[in-house]
Design a protein around this motif. Structure first.
Motif, PDB file in Angstrom:
ATOM      1  N   MET A   1      19.507   2.797 -12.093  1.00 24.40           N
ATOM      2  CA  MET A   1      19.988   3.863 -11.191  1.00 24.40           C
ATOM      3  C   MET A   1      20.375   5.092 -11.996  1.00 24.40           C
ATOM      4  SD  MET A   1      22.343   3.221  -7.896  1.00 24.40           S
ATOM      5  CE  MET A   1      21.222   1.936  -7.401  1.00 24.40           C
ATOM      6  N   ARG A   3      22.491   7.296 -11.341  1.00 21.96           N
ATOM      7  CA  ARG A   3      23.911   7.622 -11.258  1.00 21.96           C
ATOM      8  C   ARG A   3      24.641   7.049 -12.467  1.00 21.96           C
ATOM      9  NH1 ARG A   3      27.566   8.539  -6.952  1.00 21.96           N
ATOM     10  NH2 ARG A   3      29.441   7.399  -7.444  1.00 21.96           N
ATOM     11  N   ASP A   8      30.928   6.785 -10.949  1.00 23.97           N
ATOM     12  CA  ASP A   8      31.603   5.717 -10.211  1.00 23.97           C
ATOM     13  C   ASP A   8      33.098   5.737 -10.489  1.00 23.97           C
ATOM     14  OD1 ASP A   8      28.864   3.424 -10.546  1.00 23.97           O
ATOM     15  OD2 ASP A   8      29.385   4.802  -8.954  1.00 23.97           O
ATOM     16  N   LYS A 186      37.728  -1.166 -12.881  1.00 22.35           N
ATOM     17  CA  LYS A 186      37.051   0.023 -12.356  1.00 22.35           C
ATOM     18  C   LYS A 186      37.748   1.316 -12.747  1.00 22.35           C
ATOM     19  CE  LYS A 186      34.941  -2.200  -8.514  1.00 22.35           C
ATOM     20  NZ  LYS A 186      35.769  -3.405  -8.555  1.00 22.35           N
TER      21      LYS A 186
ATOM     22  N   ARG B  13      26.920 -11.845 -11.843  1.00 21.75           N
ATOM     23  CA  ARG B  13      28.246 -12.275 -12.249  1.00 21.75           C
ATOM     24  C   ARG B  13      29.169 -11.058 -12.231  1.00 21.75           C
ATOM     25  NH1 ARG B  13      31.003 -12.559 -16.837  1.00 21.75           N
ATOM     26  NH2 ARG B  13      29.383 -11.560 -18.056  1.00 21.75           N
ATOM     27  N   ASN B  50      26.090  -6.819  -0.649  1.00 20.00           N
ATOM     28  CA  ASN B  50      26.362  -5.733  -1.592  1.00 20.00           C
ATOM     29  C   ASN B  50      25.183  -5.503  -2.537  1.00 20.00           C
ATOM     30  OD1 ASN B  50      28.934  -4.597  -1.067  1.00 20.00           O
ATOM     31  ND2 ASN B  50      29.880  -6.508  -1.739  1.00 20.00           N
ATOM     32  N   ARG B  53      22.479  -3.613  -0.696  1.00 19.25           N
ATOM     33  CA  ARG B  53      22.876  -2.227  -0.498  1.00 19.25           C
ATOM     34  C   ARG B  53      22.961  -1.448  -1.820  1.00 19.25           C
ATOM     35  NH1 ARG B  53      24.003   2.117  -0.855  1.00 19.25           N
ATOM     36  NH2 ARG B  53      25.084   3.553   0.549  1.00 19.25           N
ATOM     37  N   GLY B  54      22.866  -2.175  -2.941  1.00 16.48           N
ATOM     38  CA  GLY B  54      22.889  -1.479  -4.227  1.00 16.48           C
ATOM     39  C   GLY B  54      24.283  -1.274  -4.792  1.00 16.48           C
ATOM     40  N   PHE B  55      25.309  -1.796  -4.124  1.00 22.58           N
ATOM     41  CA  PHE B  55      26.664  -1.660  -4.680  1.00 22.58           C
ATOM     42  C   PHE B  55      26.847  -2.597  -5.862  1.00 22.58           C
ATOM     43  CE2 PHE B  55      27.971  -0.159  -0.290  1.00 22.58           C
ATOM     44  CZ  PHE B  55      27.904   1.163  -0.670  1.00 22.58           C
ATOM     45  N   HIS B  58      25.903  -1.350  -9.224  1.00 21.35           N
ATOM     46  CA  HIS B  58      26.236   0.032  -9.579  1.00 21.35           C
ATOM     47  C   HIS B  58      27.656   0.410  -9.254  1.00 21.35           C
ATOM     48  CE1 HIS B  58      22.213   0.499 -10.769  1.00 21.35           C
ATOM     49  NE2 HIS B  58      21.851  -0.079  -9.649  1.00 21.35           N
ATOM     50  N   PHE B  59      28.274  -0.357  -8.404  1.00 18.41           N
ATOM     51  CA  PHE B  59      29.667  -0.095  -8.119  1.00 18.41           C
ATOM     52  C   PHE B  59      30.522  -1.224  -8.673  1.00 18.41           C
ATOM     53  CE2 PHE B  59      33.391  -0.319  -5.432  1.00 18.41           C
ATOM     54  CZ  PHE B  59      33.867   0.960  -5.590  1.00 18.41           C
ATOM     55  N   TYR B  60      30.054  -2.439  -8.464  1.00 20.08           N
ATOM     56  CA  TYR B  60      30.828  -3.587  -8.919  1.00 20.08           C
ATOM     57  C   TYR B  60      30.546  -3.972 -10.363  1.00 20.08           C
ATOM     58  CZ  TYR B  60      32.546  -4.361  -4.244  1.00 20.08           C
ATOM     59  OH  TYR B  60      33.175  -4.229  -3.043  1.00 20.08           O
ATOM     60  N   LYS B  61      29.614  -3.243 -11.021  1.00 24.44           N
ATOM     61  CA  LYS B  61      29.278  -3.547 -12.418  1.00 24.44           C
ATOM     62  C   LYS B  61      28.889  -5.023 -12.574  1.00 24.44           C
ATOM     63  CE  LYS B  61      31.026   0.604 -13.687  1.00 24.44           C
ATOM     64  NZ  LYS B  61      31.347   1.018 -12.333  1.00 24.44           N
ATOM     65  N   ILE B  75      15.456  -1.164  -6.896  1.00 26.85           N
ATOM     66  CA  ILE B  75      16.738  -0.561  -6.542  1.00 26.85           C
ATOM     67  C   ILE B  75      17.289   0.293  -7.682  1.00 26.85           C
ATOM     68  CG2 ILE B  75      18.433  -2.278  -7.294  1.00 26.85           C
ATOM     69  CD1 ILE B  75      19.401  -2.084  -4.289  1.00 26.85           C
ATOM     70  N   LEU B  80      22.229   6.197  -5.882  1.00 26.31           N
ATOM     71  CA  LEU B  80      23.114   5.542  -4.921  1.00 26.31           C
ATOM     72  C   LEU B  80      23.181   6.340  -3.609  1.00 26.31           C
ATOM     73  CD1 LEU B  80      24.824   3.017  -4.778  1.00 26.31           C
ATOM     74  CD2 LEU B  80      26.760   4.317  -5.600  1.00 26.31           C
ATOM     75  N   LEU B  83      20.147   5.740  -1.276  1.00 26.44           N
ATOM     76  CA  LEU B  83      20.102   4.464  -0.571  1.00 26.44           C
ATOM     77  C   LEU B  83      20.917   4.512   0.717  1.00 26.44           C
ATOM     78  CD1 LEU B  83      20.228   1.574  -3.148  1.00 26.44           C
ATOM     79  CD2 LEU B  83      18.650   1.824  -1.262  1.00 26.44           C
ATOM     80  N   GLY B  84      21.910   5.381   0.755  1.00 29.28           N
ATOM     81  CA  GLY B  84      22.734   5.523   1.948  1.00 29.28           C
ATOM     82  C   GLY B  84      21.898   5.844   3.178  1.00 29.28           C
ATOM     83  N   TYR B  89      25.098   0.155   5.914  1.00 32.14           N
ATOM     84  CA  TYR B  89      25.911  -1.019   5.602  1.00 32.14           C
ATOM     85  C   TYR B  89      27.220  -0.983   6.373  1.00 32.14           C
ATOM     86  CZ  TYR B  89      28.276  -4.487   2.620  1.00 32.14           C
ATOM     87  OH  TYR B  89      28.934  -5.590   2.145  1.00 32.14           O
ATOM     88  N   PHE B  91      30.514  -3.139   6.720  1.00 34.25           N
ATOM     89  CA  PHE B  91      31.122  -4.305   6.073  1.00 34.25           C
ATOM     90  C   PHE B  91      32.278  -4.871   6.883  1.00 34.25           C
ATOM     91  CE2 PHE B  91      34.693  -2.157   4.074  1.00 34.25           C
ATOM     92  CZ  PHE B  91      34.241  -0.863   3.988  1.00 34.25           C
TER      93      PHE B  91
ATOM     94  N   GLU C 204      30.408   5.783   0.449  1.00 33.85           N
ATOM     95  CA  GLU C 204      29.013   5.687   0.035  1.00 33.85           C
ATOM     96  C   GLU C 204      28.128   5.305   1.213  1.00 33.85           C
ATOM     97  OE1 GLU C 204      27.493   6.873  -2.215  1.00 33.85           O
ATOM     98  OE2 GLU C 204      29.108   7.308  -3.607  1.00 33.85           O
ATOM     99  N   SER C 205      28.640   4.412   2.065  1.00 33.31           N
ATOM    100  CA  SER C 205      27.857   4.005   3.239  1.00 33.31           C
ATOM    101  C   SER C 205      27.631   5.180   4.187  1.00 33.31           C
ATOM    102  CB  SER C 205      28.564   2.884   4.001  1.00 33.31           C
ATOM    103  OG  SER C 205      28.763   1.780   3.163  1.00 33.31           O
ATOM    104  N   ALA C 207      26.956   8.066   3.159  1.00 37.29           N
ATOM    105  CA  ALA C 207      26.128   9.013   2.403  1.00 37.29           C
ATOM    106  C   ALA C 207      26.949  10.127   1.757  1.00 37.29           C
ATOM    107  CB  ALA C 207      25.042   9.617   3.305  1.00 37.29           C
ATOM    108  N   SER C 209      27.661  10.720  -1.283  1.00 47.04           N
ATOM    109  CA  SER C 209      27.048  11.337  -2.458  1.00 47.04           C
ATOM    110  C   SER C 209      25.552  11.571  -2.278  1.00 47.04           C
ATOM    111  CB  SER C 209      27.334  10.495  -3.700  1.00 47.04           C
ATOM    112  OG  SER C 209      26.951   9.161  -3.486  1.00 47.04           O
TER     113      SER C 209
END
Lengths: 200, 286, 247
Positions: A1, A3, A8, A186, B13, B50, B53-55, B58-61, B75, B80, B83-84, B89, B91, C204-205, C207, C209
């Motif tokens: 990605m 980004r 983040d 994070k 993981r 997740n 959705r690509g989180f 890229h978000f949760y590492k 993906i 990011l 993808l929105g 999504y 949740f 993010e959901s 959009a 960004s």
């Protein structure tokens, strides 16, 4: 990605700001309700400095005072103090000053100095030495006893600030300790405080 | 048929944990299909959402192995933000699922479209349409913070549907709703399917899954243990092993079978039970 | 609702007016001019229909501060002309003069800001800043802060009530009261912070960004008045500077 990692972090850090500002305001309100002799109105700013670094904390301090200023413009010039506290807490955290209780207390004293050094000139130049709070009475007492204006403002604000800042940093220390690794992972400076790393 | 969502040997993981939450998962979902993900708590359903959705990552590492391909593109090649538009999504937690900056439901639902840069006139038309569809027109001037859980779930769903994504990933959208509200949500999902959307849904309400969904993915301790058309999966004796609820009628039917009453097929919808019993009687008479 | 010409001005016009007052007060000499600004602000507040809130906040926020400052200068400002004396306390003419100057300025500038926020929705102000280049994230942070504060106050009260019923003392000696602080604030902070993760996903959901220019249902328009007034303000300020420093 495409980004980057940094983006983040920014999103999470940015979302921390509104909460931290609210914590500053609620902390102050709570201290009032409980009739505590300290303000506890910078806890949010210090937390952000510790886990997200000086720049995010700078914004937190700035926004706190801008929002307080809507109802009391006396807060506007003191935005500089809040900013300095945030940046100071951020750098102290970077150099590991929030990792143990004794070091945290030292941070509290350093933050007190930062706050006093930045706010005293504002008090003197903008408000002529007093702003009508507790520290003003002490300033007046010092002046009446023959002290110079500057030293009266410095010493009275140090006296009222030091207890507040030391208690605030200790509260921050325990709150950061209670944060989950999952969340800390994070945050920019979160890995400094993760239990997982400390075990190694 | 073209695959809309394609996972190949995906493992994942979380950064601060030692165990994988997803273990070597592969499946493929065709465009326009309605797929339900089921499994017990902690089986990895939400993490799977997740991932689609690509989180993740890229978000949760954390460490993601394998390939996630959405609409023919890996993906990792999407931004990011892009993808929105493609994957909507919704949740679980409806209480936090508001923008936090809008004063009323109308603006709340419009928020995603503003972010997508849709012209204002078009936004108004689309929001009106979705409010009607999700039956929340009466909430339009209410503050999103003052809504009940069920109302918030509808607003959250509306806020995503209005963006018109090709894929909808919906994680337990009815947890705060009564049976009538739940039925209505499923009707909306059916309508989305009719419009050609690809739908992935996490749900515990098996009766409704049996009625509406095409395919099932069964998750168990981070593994994808069963997949296939809904009817086949429920009919498979292996399903019982994972201690997941059956549809009501299937449960009853299985007990009937156990007590020696023959059935011509295993019913998964209420109205099929009589049929399953009748046909065996006819067979017996012949 | 009745349309009010003053309230309908563009937020930036109102903000320029506030800065205008700020500049005028700093440029003009003596206190009479600065004190004269306050009645003008009251008049504007009346015309805008916000006089009551305006005066309320001025009284709450500024009056004690002003009295304190005045008394301080009266007694402690260095000077020669003693008007009145009692023990170590001396009232000096210079002190009174400086006290009046300082308080007149704080009153004028402070109440100009108070008036600005009485006449402008913060949401509109943020939008107008966004229009001139504030990043969307900045706008989001400010607006979200405004929504979170009352929410968090409510939660703090709820937690405090719960503490009381569980026997945590909120009355009594200072140490007893201090002990109530931490169990109230800590869970509040931790739960709010835990929510940021899902808030990020929500954004993010929606959009947030997306790599496009955002649109907005909320539009601010500028009238001719909004175009003319800032020019008037600027001319007056320039005029004052010339008069004060060059003539």
């Amino acid at each position: 990605m495409k980004r980057s990692f940094k983006d983040d972090f920014n999103m999470m850090a940015m979302l921390l700001i509104p909460i931290a500002v609210a914590v500053n305001l609620v902390g102050f309100q709570l201290a009032n309700v409980l009739r505590l002799p300290i303000f506890l109105d910078t806890i949010g700013t210090i937390i952000v400095g510790v886990i997200a670094g000086p720049w995010v904390a700078l914004l937190t301090g700035l926004i706190t005072n801008l929002i307080n200023g809507i109802f009391n413009p006396v807060y506007f010039p003191y935005a500089l103090t809040s900013i300095a506290i945030g940046v100071g807490a951020g750098y102290l955290s970077k150099y590991g000053f929030f990792k143990s209780v004794p070091k945290t207390i030292i941070s509290g004293i350093i933050i007190t100095f930062i706050a006093v050094i930045v706010s005293a000139p504002i008090t003197v130049f903008v408000f002529g030495g007093v702003t009508g709070n507790t520290s003003s009475l002490i300033t007046a007492a010092f002046l009446a006893s023959g002290q110079e204006l500057w030293s009266a403002v410095f010493s009275s604000s140090f006296i009222t600030e030091v207890a507040d800042k030391v208690v605030s940093v200790l509260i921050v220390y325990f709150i950061v300790k209670a944060m989950s690794d999952r969340y800390l992972s994070k945050m920019n400076y979160g890995d400094l405080y993760m239990k997982r790393n400390n075990r190694k | 048929m073209t695959a809309m969502i394609d996972l190949k040997n995906v493992s994942y993981r979380y950064p601060v944990s030692d165990d994988s939450v997803l273990k070597n998962i592969s499946f493929s979902i065709e465009k326009g299909k309605f797929t339900a993900i089921i499994g017990n708590n902690g089986s990895g359903k939400t993490t799977l959402c997740n991932t689609i959705r690509g989180f993740v990552p890229h978000f949760y590492k954390g460490d993601l192995d394998g390939e996630v391909i959405i609409d023919q593109t890996k993906i990792t090649d999407y931004q990011l933000g892009q993808l929105g538009e493609k994957v909507g999504y919704v949740f679980q937690n409806p209480f936090i699922q508001v923008s936090g900056v809008k004063d009323n439901v109308f603006e709340e639902v419009a928020y995603g479209l503003e972010n997508l840069g849709i012209p204002v006139e078009e936004i108004k038309i689309r929001v009106e349409e979705v409010l009607k569809l999700v039956k929340i027109e009466y909430l339009r001037d209410k503050n999103p913070f003052e809504l009940s859980g069920g109302q918030r779930q509808r607003v959250a769903l509306a806020s995503i549907i209005v963006m018109d994504p090709e894929i909808l990933v919906i994680d337990e959208p009815t947890s705060q709703l009564d049976p009538i509200g739940t039925q209505q949500i499923f009707e909306i999902i059916r309508l989305m399917k009719e419009r050609g959307k690809t739908i992935v849904l996490v749900e515990h309400k098996m009766d409704l899954i049996a009625e509406y969904a095409d395919d099932l993915l069964v998750m168990h301790k981070g593994e994808l243990v069963m997949q296939g058309p809904v009817r086949e999966v429920f009919a498979d004796p292996e399903f019982e092993k994972y201690q997941i609820q059956y549809p009501h009628v299937t449960e009853i039917a299985l007990q009937l079978q156990q007590s020696g009453i023959p059935l011509s097929f295993l019913p998964i919808r209420d109205e099929e039970l009589a049929d399953a019993l009748n046909r065996t009687e006819v067979a017996a008479h012949d | 609702m009745k349309q009010n010409i003053l309230l309908q001005l563009h937020p930036m016009t109102k903000f320029y007016f506030t800065l205008f007052i700020f500049a005028v007060v700093l440029i003009s000499p003596g206190y009479i001019f600065s004190f004269a600004i306050f009645p003008i602000l009251i008049l504007i507040a009346m015309l805008a229909g916000v006089a009551k809130e305006f005066l309320n906040i001025v009284i709450k926020a500024l009056v004690t501060v002003l009295i304190f400052i005045f008394i301080m200068q009266m007694f402690f400002y260095p000077g020669e002309n003693v008007l009145w004396e009692w023990g170590i306390f001396e009232i000096k003419q210079e002190g009174i003069k400086y006290g009046l100057l300082l308080t007149s300025r704080i009153l004028a500038i402070g109440s100009a800001f108070i008036l600005f926020f009485r006449m402008t929705e913060v949401r509109d102000f943020v939008k107008s800043l966004e229009d001139i280049g504030l990043p969307p994230m900045g706008a989001y942070v400010v607006l979200s802060t405004l929504q979170i504060i009352p929410e968090m106050r409510r939660q703090a009260n709820t937690i405090m009530e719960a503490q009381k019923t569980r026997g945590v003392e909120t009355e009594g000696s200072i140490f007893v009261r201090a002990k109530a602080f931490i169990p109230t604030l800590t869970p509040l902070i931790l739960s709010s912070i835990a929510g940021t993760e899902e808030r990020a996903i929500t954004l993010e959901s929606r959009a947030f960004s997306a790599p496009v220019k955002k649109t907005s249902l909320h539009q601010l328009s500028k009238s001719n008045m909004d175009r003319a007034l800032p020019i008037v303000f600027a001319l007056v300020v320039i005029g004052l500077i010339v008069w004060r420093f060059f003539l």
